[in-house]
Enzyme design. Structure first.
Site, PDB file in Angstrom:
ATOM      1  N   ASP A  42       0.812  -1.223   0.000  1.00 12.70           N
ATOM      2  CA  ASP A  42       0.000   0.000   0.000  1.00 12.70           C
ATOM      3  C   ASP A  42       0.850   1.282   0.000  1.00 12.70           C
ATOM      4  O   ASP A  42       0.766   2.096   0.921  1.00 12.70           O
ATOM      5  CB  ASP A  42      -0.934   0.005   1.223  1.00 12.70           C
ATOM      6  N   GLU A 215     -12.956  -0.914  -6.968  1.00 14.91           N
ATOM      7  CA  GLU A 215     -12.904  -1.850  -5.847  1.00 14.91           C
ATOM      8  C   GLU A 215     -12.443  -1.161  -4.561  1.00 14.91           C
ATOM      9  O   GLU A 215     -13.140  -1.193  -3.559  1.00 14.91           O
ATOM     10  CB  GLU A 215     -11.948  -3.006  -6.179  1.00 14.91           C
TER      11      GLU A 215
END
Ligand SMILES: *[C@@H]1O[C@H](CO)[C@@H](O)[C@H](O)[C@H]1NC(C)=O
Ligand SMILES: *[C@@H]1O[C@H](CO)[C@@H](O)[C@H](O)[C@H]1NC(C)=O
Length: 455
Positions: A42, A215
């Site tokens: 991330d 998403e």
């Protein structure tokens, strides 16, 4: 320490016995993923004072589900050698949260740094918290003592528009935003849910519950008055897609795929930034040994916008972007400034900052593009060892390459009992990839804080 990575390092150290077959692999040593001492995920890049920082999550070694407890930060000035700044924020900072140190982003404002993170509230719902620091590398503390927003969704991204209005977007599977106040820790108005139309976010086939491809992992920014919403799409495996719009709140027009689903992780997460005149795309995959959807690694690619502002589609690579400039070996350099490494960990150093630790026989560090110029005469290293130490071999080109010097590290009586060792160097001229190859007996040999050559 990491059993998984250490075992892999032990296996990797056997590779030279396979001889010529692997020489090519060693010479063409990859620079992606950018961190090898832990699994990272991330990525959220940010440029500050001419340095590029990337904030990451952290998958614990050997994880078979999401096991994430802290966040880390790395920085570079050349896109090849990355300095480890350790972990300036963990779940422990949020008294009201108990799990899931997931995808965050840092922004600067008011001479402070704000780190927006999704965490699991003790109530069980996912919420977005905000931590603050006076220093980009932390330490960060919880700014509010409670969630900033909470609707059981995740993955905050914050963009401060040129008119000063800041927007916080987040979501999975919906996408929402609020307008942040200039204090960056409160907002005005209510939470706005984005209308995820197929025109704005693309059509997902075969999923009536989720007709659009959005998403998770939104990443919002503006370039030349065009607003970009980049996101992980079409789960699972996810790819990275994007939409653009005339304002920070849309309306959004779907623009297609940037990065296809690749690379041994069923999730991905985008972070885009310009640095020193180039554009860079950060993402994660499972490219390290032992890598998977729960043991991910951050990588980066350089790309060029098309003239109409659209973003080309490109693949994950192991080579990474070209180095910008060179590294100066005659200035003191941190041992934890690394282009690639094998078998190592880092830790907080008693002399400040971070040191390289868990050094075993055969482990190595690559430092890319080291400008020796007319030559180096001596090498000095700051080291500590609670055992009997070992050796630092200085090699060029690869970890088995031309030996330009060897420094002996003695026992110093403690892992944080530091001493300086110096050895002579010959044959180092021009710009070279420098390898520190560590040798010695079995078990941990020594720790390594910083190094410097003399001309
Ligand atoms: C989020 O999306 C899901 C799936 O589309 C939907 O069922 C749910 O109602 C949404 N939640 C909110 C708060 O809008
Ligand atoms: C990405 O990889 C695919 C499959 O190997 C290939 O067909 C495609 O041309 C690649 N794209 C780029 C931009 O290199």
């Amino acid at each position: 320490m990491s059993l998984t990575l250490k075992k892999i390092a032990a296996l990797a150290s056997l590779l030279p016995f396979f001889g010529g077959l692997l020489d090519g692999v060693r010479v063409a040593r990859a620079d992606n993923p950018i961190v090898q001492t832990i699994y990272t995920a991330d990525p959220a890049p940010m440029v500050y004072n001419d340095r590029l920082y990337v904030f990451t999550g952290h998958d614990e070694d050997g994880s078979t589900t999401y096991n994430m407890r802290d966040w880390h930060v790395y920085s570079t000035t050349d896109m090849a050698n990355w300095q480890d700044h350790g972990s300036p924020l963990s779940l422990a900072q949020f008294s009201w949260a108990n799990a899931n140190a997931w995808a965050g982003q840092v922004v600067a404002r008011n001479s402070k740094f704000y780190w927006y993170v999704p965490v699991r509230h003790t109530t069980g719902a996912m919420a977005v918290g905000v931590a603050v620091s006076d220093s980009i590398t932390g330490p960060y503390r919880d700014a509010l003592g409670k969630p900033l927003v909470e609707n059981n969704e995740i993955d905050p991204t914050v963009y401060i528009d040129t008119d000063g209005q800041a927007y916080l977007y987040w979501g999975n599977p919906n996408l929402s935003y609020v307008e942040l106040n200039s204090d960056m820790t409160s907002y005005s108005g209510s939470i706005v849910k984005v209308d995820l139309t197929t025109a704005g976010f693309g059509t997902r086939s075969g999923n009536a519950q989720r007709p659009t491809t959005f998403e998770e992992g939104p990443w919002l920014y503006k370039r030349n008055s065009l607003y970009y919403m980049i996101y992980a799409a079409d789960c699972c495996s996810e790819d990275i897609r994007y939409s653009t719009g005339p304002s920070a709140t849309g309306p959004w027009t779907y623009r297609g795929v940037i990065m296809p689903a690749q690379g041994k992780s069923f999730t991905n997460h985008p972070g885009i930034i310009d640095y020193k005149g180039n554009s860079y795309f950060f993402y994660h995959n499972g490219a390290l040994p032992g890598g998977s959807g729960y043991t991910r690694s951050v990588s980066v690619e350089r790309f060029t916008y098309n003239s109409d502002g659209t973003i080309p589609s490109f693949n994950m690579t192991t080579g990474g972007p070209p180095q910008l400039g060179t590294l100066d070996p005659f200035a003191r350099q941190e041992a934890e400034t690394i282009a690639f490494s094998s078998g190592l960990k880092t830790e907080v150093c008693s002399e400040g900052g971070i040191d390289v630790s868990f050094i075993d026989n055969g482990d190595y560090i690559k430092v890319k593009g080291v400008a020796f110029g007319n030559g180096a005469k001596t090498f000095t290293a700051r080291v500590a060892s609670a055992t009997s130490g070992g050796k630092i071999e200085l090699r060029l080109g690869n970890q088995e390459g031309n030996l330009i010097g060897t420094c002996t590290v003695p026992g110093t009586g403690g892992w944080q009992t530091w001493t300086t060792v110096t050895c002579s160097v010959s044959g180092a001229t021009g710009t070279q990839d420098l390898f520190f190859r560590f040798t010695g007996g079995s078990g941990e040999l020594f720790n390594f804080n910083w190094w410097q050559f003399t001309a």
